[in-house]
Every structure is written in C-alpha cells, then in structure tokens.
Design an enzyme around this catalytic site. Structure first.
Site, PDB file in Angstrom:
ATOM      1  N   TYR A  67       0.834  -1.199   0.000  1.00 41.21           N
ATOM      2  CA  TYR A  67       0.000   0.000   0.000  1.00 41.21           C
ATOM      3  C   TYR A  67       0.865   1.243   0.000  1.00 41.21           C
ATOM      4  CZ  TYR A  67       0.725   0.972   5.020  1.00 41.21           C
ATOM      5  OH  TYR A  67       1.272   1.292   6.235  1.00 41.21           O
ATOM      6  N   GLU A 116      12.194   2.913  14.170  1.00 42.32           N
ATOM      7  CA  GLU A 116      11.194   3.916  13.770  1.00 42.32           C
ATOM      8  C   GLU A 116      10.023   3.840  14.730  1.00 42.32           C
ATOM      9  OE1 GLU A 116       9.672   3.008   9.840  1.00 42.32           O
ATOM     10  OE2 GLU A 116       9.540   0.877  10.270  1.00 42.32           O
ATOM     11  N   ARG A 175       8.437   4.214  -4.533  1.00 40.16           N
ATOM     12  CA  ARG A 175       8.421   3.287  -3.388  1.00 40.16           C
ATOM     13  C   ARG A 175       7.416   2.156  -3.622  1.00 40.16           C
ATOM     14  NH1 ARG A 175       7.295   5.502   2.529  1.00 40.16           N
ATOM     15  NH2 ARG A 175       5.209   5.751   1.635  1.00 40.16           N
ATOM     16  N   ARG A 234      -7.429 -20.719  -1.316  1.00 33.99           N
ATOM     17  CA  ARG A 234      -6.389 -20.493  -0.314  1.00 33.99           C
ATOM     18  C   ARG A 234      -5.244 -21.484  -0.465  1.00 33.99           C
ATOM     19  NH1 ARG A 234      -4.474 -22.053   4.608  1.00 33.99           N
ATOM     20  NH2 ARG A 234      -3.530 -20.376   5.827  1.00 33.99           N
ATOM     21  N   LYS A 254       6.403  -1.612   2.151  1.00 41.46           N
ATOM     22  CA  LYS A 254       5.157  -1.079   2.710  1.00 41.46           C
ATOM     23  C   LYS A 254       4.047  -2.087   2.435  1.00 41.46           C
ATOM     24  CE  LYS A 254       2.961   3.447   3.326  1.00 41.46           C
ATOM     25  NZ  LYS A 254       3.126   3.515   4.785  1.00 41.46           N
ATOM     26  N   HIS A 314      -0.737 -21.019   0.091  1.00 41.62           N
ATOM     27  CA  HIS A 314       0.298 -20.014   0.346  1.00 41.62           C
ATOM     28  C   HIS A 314       1.025 -19.562  -0.913  1.00 41.62           C
ATOM     29  CE1 HIS A 314      -0.512 -21.261   4.410  1.00 41.62           C
ATOM     30  NE2 HIS A 314       0.344 -20.380   4.914  1.00 41.62           N
TER      31      HIS A 314
HETATM   32  N1  PDD Z   1       2.612   5.185   7.572  1.00 40.68           N
HETATM   33  N2  PDD Z   1       7.315   3.955   9.027  1.00 40.68           N
HETATM   34  C1  PDD Z   1       6.159   3.274   9.100  1.00 40.68           C
HETATM   35  C2  PDD Z   1       6.146   1.959   9.778  1.00 40.68           C
HETATM   36  C3  PDD Z   1       4.989   3.823   8.537  1.00 40.68           C
HETATM   37  O1  PDD Z   1       3.839   3.145   8.589  1.00 40.68           O
HETATM   38  C4  PDD Z   1       5.045   5.107   7.930  1.00 40.68           C
HETATM   39  C5  PDD Z   1       3.857   5.763   7.306  1.00 40.68           C
HETATM   40  C6  PDD Z   1       6.277   5.770   7.882  1.00 40.68           C
HETATM   41  C7  PDD Z   1       6.441   7.125   7.233  1.00 40.68           C
HETATM   42  O2  PDD Z   1       6.428   7.039   5.829  1.00 40.68           O
HETATM   43  P1  PDD Z   1       5.909   8.249   4.934  1.00 40.68           P
HETATM   44  O3  PDD Z   1       6.681   9.433   5.353  1.00 40.68           O
HETATM   45  O4  PDD Z   1       6.195   7.819   3.553  1.00 40.68           O
HETATM   46  O5  PDD Z   1       4.435   8.423   5.216  1.00 40.68           O
HETATM   47  C8  PDD Z   1       7.399   5.166   8.440  1.00 40.68           C
HETATM   48  C9  PDD Z   1       1.428   5.624   6.863  1.00 40.68           C
HETATM   49  C10 PDD Z   1       1.160   7.079   6.923  1.00 40.68           C
HETATM   50  C11 PDD Z   1       0.264   4.750   7.291  1.00 40.68           C
HETATM   51  O6  PDD Z   1       0.485   3.549   7.400  1.00 40.68           O
HETATM   52  O7  PDD Z   1      -0.852   5.255   7.481  1.00 40.68           O
END
Ligand code: PDD
Length: 279
Positions: A30, A176, A49, A97, A144, A99
C-alpha cells in the site's frame, strides 16, 4: 467515492471476495499519499516506493506511473475536501487459499481518499507523548506491505498508555515508530537511522532530508543507540499524515526541554511553506 478494480463507486457499495489474498494472507502492498489543495505531495517518490514494495513481494505493477497519476487525480477530484490522504492498496488477488502464488490471477486494486488528518495546533505547539518497545517485526520493514499486525500491536501499546506513538529499538538501536519514522536532534544536527531493511524509507523522511539540505541544517544518517535517543535535545516523528511532529515526553520523561525544540519549529515551518507549492 472509492476506486476498485477499474470502477469508481461509493464506499458502501464496494465489495471484495472473502478469498482475496489481502484478507486471507495480508498479501499486498500500500501507499498513503498526502494531497495538499488537491495536489499530491511528492507523488513520484510514492510511486517509486510502490514499485520497490511490489518488487519486494514479487507482484507486477498493474499500472504505469502515468495511469496511477490519472487514477489518483480522479479520486481526489471526487472528494468534497481539498487536503486529502490517498490510500492505495494492491493485493495478489482472489484465489483458492494456498500459500504459494496463484497463476493467472488479476491483482485487486483499491484506492480511497480521506481528509488529511494532520496534527492539531495543540499537538504542534506542545508535542506528543511516546513510549518505547522492542521492535519485534520481521526483516522486511522497508516494504510497505499490508501485513501490519506487528505495527498494529505496537501502536496499541502506546494507546493503552495514553501516548501517541511507540518508538522502537532493535538490538539497542533506534528503528522507527509503529507508523512513522523517528529522528533525533543533537547539537543542532538532525540524525536519522540509515535506510535499510529495519525501517520504511519514508517519503516524509526524504522531504526532511531535502528541506534540511536547502536550509543548510546538518543531517546525518547512522545507527542511533537507545541512550542517544533518551538524551536527545529533540525527538521527532515524520509521516505523510503527521508531516513532522515533536515527541516531548518519552516513557514519561521530558525530551530535552519538554517542549518542541527550535530545529523542529524550523522544520515544521519548512513543511508549511512546502504545502503551498506541492506538486
Ligand atoms: N505510515 N514507518 C512506518 C512503519 C509507517 O507506517 C510510515 C507511514 C512511515 C512514514 O512514511 P511516509 O513518510 O512515507 O508516510 C514510516 C502511513 C502514513 C500509514 O500507514 O498510514
């Protein structure tokens, strides 16, 4: 109005089959893209990304960047508000389903856009509280993906303690937050963890880096031991929906002076300025 597999329709009417691999396995990726005055901020970085996340889960991108731009513009145009957070999700589609990857299955593509939930004036003025926890997520935090259970459980730890975010450490080093990047300021220098498998390469982190360079603020990327975070003059969170936000209490102890610091205020002003010229 949302977008699902080629169609625009009201959210209430949107349906996906229960065998969608996003639902069954969290098998998808996402993006969250901030939109200021109906103009997406750093769209090409978000789409780059997205390519990286898709490659990381071995799923072909169903659209060109140009087509993504059109879909995102269309979804933004259909909302009643100007500042938006576009949510875009691609899953490996609907299949019995199993994997292993299904053959010949079309991915599911879903977009929605909500009002951009930027921090309140109160949060910007006073900062927020954060707690800390060990980072027990997997070794692909740079992707992501929609498999966010680790992040969900970690965020809930903060909520349970009345805090805004959980800041994570892996083997004694800052990684983070549960849904944001974390940076610190020491001796006038902005210091951020290196971009590797341990953190999401935040687009906002990238904007902080660029704004710092333009403003001639020193910016370092390196390992940050936990003790350095606890002794930092400033601790920040950065994300598409937070821009930059100061953490002023960490595990109940004040960060620096206990109020948002001067470098934070400077960076926040640079974001405000950039909002006017997003594109
Ligand atoms: N999340 N690290 C994690 C684990 C995140 O989920 C996010 C952002 C970031 C920051 O990334 P960016 O600056 O590209 O938004 C770092 C989004 C906003 C969310 O999951 O809603």
């Amino acid at each position: 109005m949302i977008y699902l597999n080629g169609e625009f329709l009201p959210l209430e009417e949107a349906r996906i089959p229960v065998l969608d691999r996003g639902f069954i396995f969290g098998d998808g990726v996402y993006e969250v893209i901030p939109v200021y005055g109906r103009r997406p901020f750093r769209l090409s970085a978000h789409l780059a990304r997205l390519d990286y996340s898709l490659a990381g889960i071995r799923l072909a991108n169903p659209c060109t960047h140009e087509r993504w731009g059109e879909i995102i513009a269309a979804i933004c145009a259909k909302q009643a508000f100007d500042d938006q957070a576009v949510y875009l999700q691609i899953t490996r589609g609907v299949a019995k389903r199993d994997h292993s990857f299904p053959a010949g299955v079309a991915p599911t593509v879903f977009l929605m856009s909500n009002p951009l939930p930027l921090p309140s004036a109160e949060q910007i003025a006073h900062g927020v509280a954060a707690i800390t926890a060990p980072d027990d997520r997997w070794r692909h935090c740079d992707l992501k993906t929609t498999s966010l259970l680790g992040n969900v459980l970690l965020r809930q730890l903060a909520v349970d303690q009345g805090a805004a975010e959980t800041i994570l450490f892996r083997e004694g080093l800052l990684t983070e937050g549960s849904a944001a990047n974390a940076l610190i300021v020491q001796d006038g220098r902005i210091i951020a963890p290196k971009k590797d498998w341990r953190i999401l390469p935040g687009i906002t982190y990238g904007a902080v880096y660029d704004f710092a360079n333009e403003a001639r603020l020193p910016f370092e990327m390196r390992d940050i031991p936990e003790a350095e975070v606890r002794a930092a003059a400033e601790v920040w969170l950065s994300s598409s929906t937070k821009e930059v936000l100061a953490v002023t209490r960490l595990d109940g102890a004040p960060v620096g002076s206990g109020t948002p610091g001067p470098i934070f205020r400077q960076m926040h002003a640079l974001f405000k300025q950039a909002r006017g010229v997003a594109g």
